[in-house]
Design a protein around this motif. Structure first.
Motif, PDB file in Angstrom:
ATOM      1  N   ARG A  89      -1.427   8.694  17.997  1.00 32.21           N
ATOM      2  CA  ARG A  89      -1.146   8.036  19.270  1.00 32.21           C
ATOM      3  C   ARG A  89      -0.713   6.593  18.992  1.00 32.21           C
ATOM      4  N   PRO A  90      -0.011   5.953  19.933  1.00 30.83           N
ATOM      5  CA  PRO A  90       0.393   4.557  19.706  1.00 30.83           C
ATOM      6  C   PRO A  90      -0.831   3.659  19.500  1.00 30.83           C
ATOM      7  N   GLY A  91      -0.783   2.856  18.452  1.00 31.60           N
ATOM      8  CA  GLY A  91      -1.894   1.938  18.148  1.00 31.60           C
ATOM      9  C   GLY A  91      -2.725   2.407  16.971  1.00 31.60           C
ATOM     10  N   GLN A  92      -2.563   3.677  16.572  1.00 32.53           N
ATOM     11  CA  GLN A  92      -3.343   4.165  15.421  1.00 32.53           C
ATOM     12  C   GLN A  92      -2.691   3.728  14.094  1.00 32.53           C
ATOM     13  N   CYS A  93      -3.482   3.808  13.031  1.00 35.12           N
ATOM     14  CA  CYS A  93      -2.999   3.369  11.714  1.00 35.12           C
ATOM     15  C   CYS A  93      -3.242   4.462  10.680  1.00 35.12           C
ATOM     16  N   ALA A  94      -2.766   4.206   9.487  1.00 37.76           N
ATOM     17  CA  ALA A  94      -3.034   5.118   8.369  1.00 37.76           C
ATOM     18  C   ALA A  94      -3.266   4.282   7.123  1.00 37.76           C
ATOM     19  N   MET A  95      -4.020   4.851   6.197  1.00 37.62           N
ATOM     20  CA  MET A  95      -4.267   4.177   4.926  1.00 37.62           C
ATOM     21  C   MET A  95      -3.181   4.651   3.959  1.00 37.62           C
ATOM     22  N   LEU A  96      -2.408   3.710   3.448  1.00 34.99           N
ATOM     23  CA  LEU A  96      -1.352   4.051   2.478  1.00 34.99           C
ATOM     24  C   LEU A  96      -1.853   3.719   1.087  1.00 34.99           C
ATOM     25  N   SER A  97      -1.671   4.634   0.129  1.00 33.33           N
ATOM     26  CA  SER A  97      -2.085   4.302  -1.232  1.00 33.33           C
ATOM     27  C   SER A  97      -0.908   4.293  -2.189  1.00 33.33           C
ATOM     28  N   ILE A  98      -0.946   3.267  -3.045  1.00 32.13           N
ATOM     29  CA  ILE A  98      -0.032   3.199  -4.179  1.00 32.13           C
ATOM     30  C   ILE A  98      -0.896   3.584  -5.368  1.00 32.13           C
ATOM     31  N   PHE A  99      -0.567   4.700  -5.994  1.00 29.39           N
ATOM     32  CA  PHE A  99      -1.441   5.231  -7.039  1.00 29.39           C
ATOM     33  C   PHE A  99      -1.571   4.241  -8.193  1.00 29.39           C
ATOM     34  N   GLY A 100      -2.822   4.035  -8.620  1.00 27.90           N
ATOM     35  CA  GLY A 100      -3.089   3.099  -9.712  1.00 27.90           C
ATOM     36  C   GLY A 100      -3.198   1.659  -9.239  1.00 27.90           C
ATOM     37  N   VAL A 101      -2.937   1.409  -7.969  1.00 28.38           N
ATOM     38  CA  VAL A 101      -3.013   0.029  -7.454  1.00 28.38           C
ATOM     39  C   VAL A 101      -4.100  -0.089  -6.385  1.00 28.38           C
ATOM     40  N   GLN A 153       7.940  -2.926  -4.115  1.00 25.28           N
ATOM     41  CA  GLN A 153       8.698  -2.653  -5.355  1.00 25.28           C
ATOM     42  C   GLN A 153       9.237  -1.227  -5.387  1.00 25.28           C
ATOM     43  N   ALA A 154       8.646  -0.332  -4.533  1.00 22.82           N
ATOM     44  CA  ALA A 154       8.988   1.100  -4.594  1.00 22.82           C
ATOM     45  C   ALA A 154      10.423   1.342  -4.130  1.00 22.82           C
ATOM     46  N   GLU A 155      10.968   2.440  -4.618  1.00 22.65           N
ATOM     47  CA  GLU A 155      12.319   2.864  -4.237  1.00 22.65           C
ATOM     48  C   GLU A 155      12.193   4.175  -3.460  1.00 22.65           C
ATOM     49  N   PRO A 156      13.219   4.559  -2.697  1.00 21.98           N
ATOM     50  CA  PRO A 156      13.183   5.888  -2.074  1.00 21.98           C
ATOM     51  C   PRO A 156      12.933   6.962  -3.134  1.00 21.98           C
ATOM     52  N   GLY A 157      12.113   7.961  -2.770  1.00 17.00           N
ATOM     53  CA  GLY A 157      11.735   9.006  -3.726  1.00 17.00           C
ATOM     54  C   GLY A 157      10.357   8.784  -4.307  1.00 17.00           C
ATOM     55  N   HIS A 158       9.831   7.567  -4.196  1.00 16.38           N
ATOM     56  CA  HIS A 158       8.511   7.233  -4.741  1.00 16.38           C
ATOM     57  C   HIS A 158       7.429   8.001  -3.975  1.00 16.38           C
ATOM     58  N   LYS A 159       6.418   8.484  -4.724  1.00 15.86           N
ATOM     59  CA  LYS A 159       5.305   9.206  -4.086  1.00 15.86           C
ATOM     60  C   LYS A 159       4.189   8.227  -3.746  1.00 15.86           C
ATOM     61  N   ILE A 160       3.685   8.329  -2.527  1.00 19.68           N
ATOM     62  CA  ILE A 160       2.527   7.522  -2.141  1.00 19.68           C
ATOM     63  C   ILE A 160       1.483   8.447  -1.524  1.00 19.68           C
ATOM     64  N   GLY A 161       0.294   7.921  -1.245  1.00 23.27           N
ATOM     65  CA  GLY A 161      -0.736   8.684  -0.534  1.00 23.27           C
ATOM     66  C   GLY A 161      -0.823   8.190   0.901  1.00 23.27           C
ATOM     67  N   VAL A 162      -1.097   9.114   1.812  1.00 20.34           N
ATOM     68  CA  VAL A 162      -1.273   8.747   3.227  1.00 20.34           C
ATOM     69  C   VAL A 162      -2.508   9.465   3.736  1.00 20.34           C
ATOM     70  N   ARG A 163      -3.437   8.715   4.326  1.00 23.34           N
ATOM     71  CA  ARG A 163      -4.547   9.390   5.009  1.00 23.34           C
ATOM     72  C   ARG A 163      -4.738   8.758   6.377  1.00 23.34           C
ATOM     73  N   GLY A 164      -5.074   9.579   7.347  1.00 23.98           N
ATOM     74  CA  GLY A 164      -5.225   9.105   8.710  1.00 23.98           C
ATOM     75  C   GLY A 164      -4.977  10.249   9.673  1.00 23.98           C
ATOM     76  N   PRO A 165      -4.741   9.984  10.944  1.00 28.10           N
ATOM     77  CA  PRO A 165      -4.641   8.658  11.537  1.00 28.10           C
ATOM     78  C   PRO A 165      -6.032   8.099  11.827  1.00 28.10           C
TER      79      PRO A 165
END
Ligand SMILES: Cc1cc2nc3c(=O)[nH]c(=O)nc-3n(C[C@H](O)[C@H](O)[C@H](O)COP(=O)(O)OP(=O)(O)OC[C@H]3O[C@@H](n4cnc5c(N)ncnc54)[C@H](O)[C@@H]3O)c2cc1C
Ligand code: FES
Length: 276
Positions: free
Chosen positions: A41-53, A86-98
């Motif tokens: 829903r509008p206003g919710q967030c997600a946790m983005l992960s950059i692996f190893g960071v 620093q990431a480019e298109p194609g980079h894998k990240i983690g997403v958890r949420g909302p």
């Protein structure tokens, strides 16, 4: 989606859109690899992960009323957001949420809406504004007041200059702290410009998001204009870790911002300890 709320889903950055002249804000278009976009829903967030960071909580700036990938607009601040930049298109990240509550749009039906954003603070409002424009008949007049330090620092240029001004009975009011030769709009701080525009508080909900100093003076200006605390809504950006009310990183008194917020009315904030 992962059945464990702390385990991220793997996702791919499909595209990256630089928002500002200095490229310190970029919008990341993100598609979960399992093809499943979680409902949000509008206003919710997600946790983005950059692996190893590490991980960072980021508002979902795409809109649930439109089909498509998730979008996140991120300002470069430190380790995680720096690595994301620093990431480019194609980079894998983690997403958890909302995560978090959302703007109570159902309660606002039949009201005028006044959105007041500053800088990257337009990111959570963008999701809400597009939702409200997509469900336009539910609301009365829609006004958007948005400011940034300079014309180069305005985010979401296609929306603020082209799409939103075309919305039915929608006013877009832009301001910058410092103009340049090409800037024909207002040059004023957001709270000052708000007082100059002097929107009526009658049957109006004001939603504000931006840097803490802007919020502080915007709340004072809204009060001067006659807005009551229960007509003003904002979002808090406290540091977060788990996002699910378990680690105690984001509590203010008895409230966990990650679960009870990040959206609060000014009335609710006044009842909480001033620890934010
Ligand atoms: C509910 C919520 C929604 C958010 N939405 C967005 C968004 O849409 N776009 C966006 O760019 N950012 C957003 N943020 C802020 C974002 O989470 C932080 O900027 C990010 O976590 C910083 O991580 P980092 O590792 O890059 O910085 P770090 O290396 O951890 O820190 C760099 C600097 O930023 C400060 N900082 C870290 N986290 C925060 C924070 N939460 N608030 C204020 N200062 C912080 C640190 O104290 C330090 O000075 C949101 C935060 C919350 C809690
Ligand atoms: S982030 Fe862990 S309790 Fe809110």
């Amino acid at each position: 989606m992962s059945p464990n709320p702390l385990i991220p889903t793997i996702a791919t950055i499909k595209d990256i859109i630089p928002e500002t002249g200095a490229q310190d804000v970029k919008t990341f278009i993100v598609q979960p690899d399992d093809g499943e976009i979680f409902p949000y829903r509008p206003g919710q967030c997600a946790m983005l992960s950059i692996f190893g960071v590490g991980e960072s909580m980021i508002s979902i700036t795409s809109t649930c009323s439109r089909k498509g990938p998730l979008e996140f607009s991120v300002k470069r601040a430190g380790r995680v957001t720096g690595a994301l930049h620093q990431a480019e298109p194609g980079h894998k990240i983690g997403v958890r949420g909302p995560y978090g509550n959302s703007f109570p749009v159902e309660e606002w039906k039949g009201k005028n809406l006044l959105f007041i954003g500053g800088g990257i603070g337009l990111a959570p409002l963008r999701s809400l504004i597009n939702y409200c424009l997509d469900t336009r008949r539910d609301f009365q007049k829609v006004d958007i007041l948005y400011g940034a330090r300079s014309p180069q620092d305005l985010c979401f240029k296609r929306e603020i200059f082209d799409n939103w001004p075309k919305g039915e009975d929608a006013g877009v009011h832009l301001t910058v702290d410092m103009g340049d030769d090409s800037w024909k709009g207002a040059v004023a701080l957001v709270p000052h410009y708000l007082e100059e525009l002097a929107p009526s508080p009658e049957n109006t909900i004001a939603v504000t998001c931006g840097p803490p100093i802007m919020i502080k003076f915007t709340l004072q200006s809204l009060e001067k204009l006659g807005f009551r605390d229960n007509q003003i809504v904002t979002t808090l950006e406290l540091k977060m870790q788990c996002g699910i009310g378990k680690c105690g990183r984001c509590n203010i008194g008895e409230k966990y911002v990650c679960v009870d917020g990040p959206v609060f009315t000014c009335e609710q904030l006044r009842q909480m300890p001033q620890e934010y």
